[in-house]
Design a protein around this motif. Structure first.
Motif, PDB file in Angstrom:
ATOM      1  N   ALA A 242      87.614  97.296 -34.631  1.00 34.04           N
ATOM      2  CA  ALA A 242      87.323  97.134 -33.207  1.00 34.04           C
ATOM      3  C   ALA A 242      88.550  97.446 -32.358  1.00 34.04           C
ATOM      4  O   ALA A 242      88.443  98.082 -31.293  1.00 34.04           O
ATOM      5  N   VAL A 243      89.723  97.003 -32.830  1.00 34.64           N
ATOM      6  CA  VAL A 243      90.959  97.291 -32.088  1.00 34.64           C
ATOM      7  C   VAL A 243      91.233  98.782 -32.045  1.00 34.64           C
ATOM      8  O   VAL A 243      91.612  99.333 -30.996  1.00 34.64           O
ATOM      9  N   ARG A 244      91.040  99.465 -33.176  1.00 38.35           N
ATOM     10  CA  ARG A 244      91.255 100.915 -33.197  1.00 38.35           C
ATOM     11  C   ARG A 244      90.272 101.631 -32.264  1.00 38.35           C
ATOM     12  O   ARG A 244      90.632 102.604 -31.594  1.00 38.35           O
ATOM     13  N   ARG A 245      89.040 101.134 -32.216  1.00 40.68           N
ATOM     14  CA  ARG A 245      88.049 101.743 -31.332  1.00 40.68           C
ATOM     15  C   ARG A 245      88.454 101.571 -29.872  1.00 40.68           C
ATOM     16  O   ARG A 245      88.357 102.513 -29.066  1.00 40.68           O
ATOM     17  N   LYS A 246      88.927 100.389 -29.541  1.00 45.35           N
ATOM     18  CA  LYS A 246      89.401 100.152 -28.171  1.00 45.35           C
ATOM     19  C   LYS A 246      90.606 101.028 -27.853  1.00 45.35           C
ATOM     20  O   LYS A 246      90.734 101.530 -26.727  1.00 45.35           O
ATOM     21  N   GLN A 247      91.486 101.181 -28.824  1.00 44.44           N
ATOM     22  CA  GLN A 247      92.657 102.023 -28.595  1.00 44.44           C
ATOM     23  C   GLN A 247      92.253 103.474 -28.364  1.00 44.44           C
ATOM     24  O   GLN A 247      92.834 104.159 -27.505  1.00 44.44           O
ATOM     25  N   ARG A 248      91.278 103.942 -29.154  1.00 45.87           N
ATOM     26  CA  ARG A 248      90.821 105.317 -28.954  1.00 45.87           C
ATOM     27  C   ARG A 248      90.188 105.492 -27.574  1.00 45.87           C
ATOM     28  O   ARG A 248      90.404 106.512 -26.898  1.00 45.87           O
ATOM     29  N   GLU A 249      89.421 104.474 -27.173  1.00 46.73           N
ATOM     30  CA  GLU A 249      88.811 104.556 -25.845  1.00 46.73           C
ATOM     31  C   GLU A 249      89.876 104.546 -24.745  1.00 46.73           C
ATOM     32  O   GLU A 249      89.779 105.294 -23.769  1.00 46.73           O
ATOM     33  N   ALA A 250      90.905 103.655 -24.938  1.00 44.73           N
ATOM     34  CA  ALA A 250      91.982 103.619 -23.941  1.00 44.73           C
ATOM     35  C   ALA A 250      92.739 104.929 -23.911  1.00 44.73           C
ATOM     36  O   ALA A 250      93.113 105.428 -22.827  1.00 44.73           O
ATOM     37  N   LYS A 252      91.528 107.799 -24.750  1.00 51.07           N
ATOM     38  CA  LYS A 252      90.640 108.790 -24.150  1.00 51.07           C
ATOM     39  C   LYS A 252      90.678 108.706 -22.634  1.00 51.07           C
ATOM     40  O   LYS A 252      90.784 109.719 -21.933  1.00 51.07           O
ATOM     41  N   ASN A 253      90.588 107.474 -22.124  1.00 49.07           N
ATOM     42  CA  ASN A 253      90.638 107.302 -20.669  1.00 49.07           C
ATOM     43  C   ASN A 253      91.975 107.743 -20.105  1.00 49.07           C
ATOM     44  O   ASN A 253      92.037 108.354 -19.034  1.00 49.07           O
TER      45      ASN A 253
END
Length: 353
Positions: A242-250, A252-253
């Motif tokens: 979940a943390v890696r997914r959030k990091q990828r989203e951040a 990306k943004n």
């Protein structure tokens, strides 16, 4: 075979050993320190015992010669106790210091420097009679009791054997004076002490090895404990994902946040995309404000089209900038000429429009 939930079968990890050490669970045998202390004391008495005995005898002769001939009062008792303490301290202080030093050194050699208050903490379970009976009739208690009995029996046997072999010297005809009697007793006592110290080495070794094996057995871990420790150290895989997914989203943004302000977008055409920004008179060189690969590159291109930022296909130059320049950095000098031509093309297109 199913693993007992309360019985470990795996070797302890380094973290388990460190936690046990912090809790005061270390391998230490008092018999090892006692053996070395007795041996050191015997060696000291062999080398300095005669001189020590002479000094003590001379001190007592002086005391008896100067002792008061009248009534013995409380003051005489105080003076005598003070004199005896001073004489014993001055004559036997070195021996006592040697024994204490040997004990500390051997203890440090076994355990190292360790201060743990955990064994002194109040534990309600230790006050339970049931737990007390369990400890009393445990394997550790049986081993300690068996070793204690064996040690006492062996030392008594060795002492009796030495006296038996020297029984011929115990005849009263061999002692013409009190001095010869004390000399024989001194020699016999040192012989017994040295022999017992040597014999104690084997017992101390057995005691230490037994304690070490028991400690290793207590520290063994189950598969579940090892998995839990790895999870605590490395983190829960679900949470990490979940943390890696959030990091990828951040990321990306962050990658697309500055795209609308870019001057030009270079593409591969679809696998890579880099966004360059240049303001004449304000910047010394074009700056990389965003870059992406795959879906990130697609997002950069789509946002650029929505904000009317020019998108130009330059596959070799795009790949080179993507691999060698970080977001927020100015492009290296080696790309100046190629980028300058592209910027000139962009500026001419803007003027025509």
């Amino acid at each position: 075979m199913a693993e007992n939930a309360n019985e470990g079968t795996e070797a302890p990890t380094q973290r388990r050993r460190e936690e046990a050490r912090k809790d005061g669970q270390v391998v230490s045998s008092p018999d090892v320190a006692a053996t070395f202390a007795v041996l050191a004391g015997c060696m000291f008495m062999m080398w300095s015992g005669g001189m020590l005995a002479q000094r003590l005898m001379q001190a007592f002769r002086t005391w008896f010669r100067d002792a008061p001939s009248g009534d013995w009062t409380n003051m005489h008792t105080q003076l005598g106790a003070r004199w005896l303490s001073v004489e014993l301290l001055s004559n036997c202080g070195a021996l006592v210091a040697l024994l204490m030093g040997v004990g500390l050194v051997i203890g440090f050699a076994q355990v190292g420097f360790l201060i743990s208050w955990k064994p002194m903490e109040l534990d309600i379970q230790k006050l339970s009679p049931i737990k007390g009976w369990q400890r009393l009739f445990s394997i550790d208690s049986a081993i300690k009791g068996g070793l204690g009995i064996a040690k006492v029996f062996l030392l008594l046997l060795v002492s009796c054997a030495i006296i038996w072999f020297r029984r011929g010297e115990l005849s009263s005809t061999n002692f013409g004076s009190v001095g010869s009697l004390f000399s024989f007793a001194w020699d016999l006592g040192l012989t017994i002490c040295l022999t017992l110290a040597m014999m104690s080495f084997s017992l101390a070794a057995v005691d230490y090895i037994t304690r070490w094996l028991r400690q290793e057995h207590k520290l063994k871990m189950t598969h579940q404990e090892i998995k839990q420790e790895q999870k605590n150290e490395l983190g829960d895989p679900t949470i990490k994902a979940a943390v890696r997914r959030k990091q990828r989203e951040a990321l990306k943004n962050q990658s697309v946040a500055d795209v609308p302000d870019a001057t030009v977008i270079l593409t591969n055409p679809t696998h890579y995309a880099v966004a360059l920004k240049y303001e004449a008179g304000k910047m010394t060189a074009p700056k990389l404000v965003a870059k992406g690969a795959g879906s990130f590159a697609f997002n950069i291109i789509e946002i650029a089209k929505e904000n009317r930022v020019p998108v130009i296909q330059r596959p070799p130059l795009t790949r080179a900038i993507f691999r060698s320049v970080k977001v927020g950095q100015e492009i290296p000098e080696q790309f100046f000429r190629a980028v300058a031509e592209i910027l000139g093309q962009v500026y001419r297109a803007k003027r025509r429009s």
